[in-house]
Write a protein that holds these residues in place. Structure first.
Motif, PDB file in Angstrom:
ATOM      1  N   PRO A 124       0.707  -1.323  -0.016  1.00  0.00           N
ATOM      2  CA  PRO A 124       0.039  -0.079   0.030  1.00  0.00           C
ATOM      3  C   PRO A 124       0.846   1.229   0.023  1.00  0.00           C
ATOM      4  N   PRO A 125       0.438   2.382  -0.598  1.00  0.00           N
ATOM      5  CA  PRO A 125      -0.925   2.502  -1.157  1.00  0.00           C
ATOM      6  C   PRO A 125      -1.231   1.970  -2.462  1.00  0.00           C
ATOM      7  N   SER A 126      -0.430   1.263  -3.183  1.00  0.00           N
ATOM      8  CA  SER A 126      -0.881   0.655  -4.403  1.00  0.00           C
ATOM      9  C   SER A 126      -2.248   0.201  -4.476  1.00  0.00           C
ATOM     10  N   ARG A 127      -2.915   0.371  -5.500  1.00  0.00           N
ATOM     11  CA  ARG A 127      -4.228  -0.393  -5.294  1.00  0.00           C
ATOM     12  C   ARG A 127      -4.036  -1.867  -5.880  1.00  0.00           C
ATOM     13  N   ARG A 131      -4.186  -6.067   0.923  1.00  0.00           N
ATOM     14  CA  ARG A 131      -4.386  -5.707   2.391  1.00  0.00           C
ATOM     15  C   ARG A 131      -4.721  -7.132   3.200  1.00  0.00           C
ATOM     16  N   GLY A 299      -6.211   3.200   9.459  1.00  0.00           N
ATOM     17  CA  GLY A 299      -5.262   2.814   8.369  1.00  0.00           C
ATOM     18  C   GLY A 299      -4.517   1.630   8.726  1.00  0.00           C
ATOM     19  N   GLU A 302      -2.977  -0.874   6.369  1.00  0.00           N
ATOM     20  CA  GLU A 302      -2.088  -0.408   5.462  1.00  0.00           C
ATOM     21  C   GLU A 302      -0.381  -0.862   5.740  1.00  0.00           C
ATOM     22  N   ASN A 303      -0.376  -1.218   7.180  1.00  0.00           N
ATOM     23  CA  ASN A 303       0.947  -1.327   7.858  1.00  0.00           C
ATOM     24  C   ASN A 303       1.315  -2.883   7.861  1.00  0.00           C
TER      25      ASN A 303
END
Length: 336
Positions: A124-127, A131, A299, A302-303
């Motif tokens: 992330p943040p790539s679509r 996730r 978020g 995302e991590n």
């Protein structure tokens, strides 16, 4: 009887008396890390993997990258040897062969690739980056009962994801929409936060083999009317083959990553003969906090990183076969 970190201990025993190129590691299978009367397949694979990690510890290729294992025969609660041999040492990877031996019989044979594990590129943040596929943060997850005949229940706990479990219901919109014109479809999903309960426990590369084999499979997730009489609590699901691909280094414990909790996600699609043969796909993820602890922050997904993915072929056999396997090995437990 020990927590997982100690139960996966192996010790170097020197070169083989038969072949000096083969290095021998020894240990004892812990009596608690079992399914019924037989050691859990992922746990004993963790023993083999730990021997491989020790074998590679003084080289430039210290990290496991890929493991392929064939379970030739069920292991027993007894001493074991892991016999390790380097097959090929290249610039980027080292290939090793490792066999777990008990009572003069090779129980598990593996081919392992070691190298240098780096953080993943697609994040992330790539679509296009995946996730963590669990809906509920570990701090809000509700612990669920382990119904399986697992001897290690008091060393671990988990919280199944109810949103994923609901997707398996016949009334789920996606499943209800299946028709003769549907392309694909089917399959079942499952997910959970899984935590080792010992305060000194840690997620390690070797323990990932155990995590990757601790989930609810397709036969267990099917509605009762679809199981053909199979009762999960009375069924043994021995692993026949298993592969693990390692994707990222394990982050050190921090406010973003738990020390002894992982996220598990699995899917299953096909089930049939012979002997209830079925396959599973499993993802092992980092967790943003320990199970039942921490605070959900915006978020948090995302991590998190996927540490490994695994596939396996397993069987569905009556638990009587499991008990019989243990009796078969009982007379010679002390012999390697």
């Amino acid at each position: 009887m020990a927590p997982l970190g100690k139960a996966t201990s192996v010790a170097y025993d020197g070169p083989s008396a038969v072949d000096s190129d083969t290095k021998v590691y020894r240990g004892d299978v812990d009596p608690e890390w079992t399914v019924g009367h037989v050691p859990n397949g992922g746990y004993v694979l963790a023993l083999v993997l730990e021997a491989g990690i020790q074998h590679q510890s003084s080289t430039t290729h210290r990290d496991p990258i890929h493991v392929t294992a064939h379970f030739l025969q069920a292991t027993s609660i007894a001493p074991f040897q892991v016999r390790v041999r380097t097959l090929k040492r290249g610039r980027g990877f080292t290939n090793i062969l490792a066999d777990l031996v008990q009572q003069d019989r090779t129980r598990i044979t593996t081919h392992m690739i070691f190298g240098t594990l780096e953080p993943p590129r697609l994040v992330p943040p790539s679509r296009y980056a995946r996730r963590v596929p669990l809906y509920v943060h570990p701090s809000a997850a509700v612990e669920t009962r382990m119904a399986r005949p697992w001897g290690f229940k008091h060393h671990a706990k988990w919280a199944g994801d109810p949103h994923l479990r609901a997707q398996n219901l016949p009334s789920d919109p996606a499943r209800a929409a299946v028709s003769p014109t549907t392309v694909g479809g089917g399959s079942l999903v499952w997910g959970a936060w899984f935590a080792l309960t010992g305060p000194s426990e840690r997620v390690t590369p070797a323990s990932i083999a155990f995590f990757a084999d601790t989930f609810l499979n397709m036969p267990s997730l099917l509605p009762r009317e679809e199981r053909g009489g199979l009762v999960p609590a009375q069924t043994w699901f021995p692993t026949v083959t298993m592969t693990i691909a390692f994707h990222a280094p394990i982050p050190p414990p921090s406010a973003r990553h738990a020390a002894r909790t992982v996220g598990l996600y699995s899917t299953g699609t096909f089930w049939g003969e012979p002997q209830g043969r079925h396959g599973s796909y499993v993802e092992v993820w980092t967790a943003p906090s320990e199970l039942g602890q921490g605070v959900e922050e915006e978020g948090w997904r995302e991590n998190q990183v996927c540490l490994a993915t695994a596939t396996q072929m397993a069987l569905a056999l009556p638990m009587e076969v499991n008990a019989g396997r243990a009796k078969y090995d009982a007379p010679s437990k002390a012999k390697l």
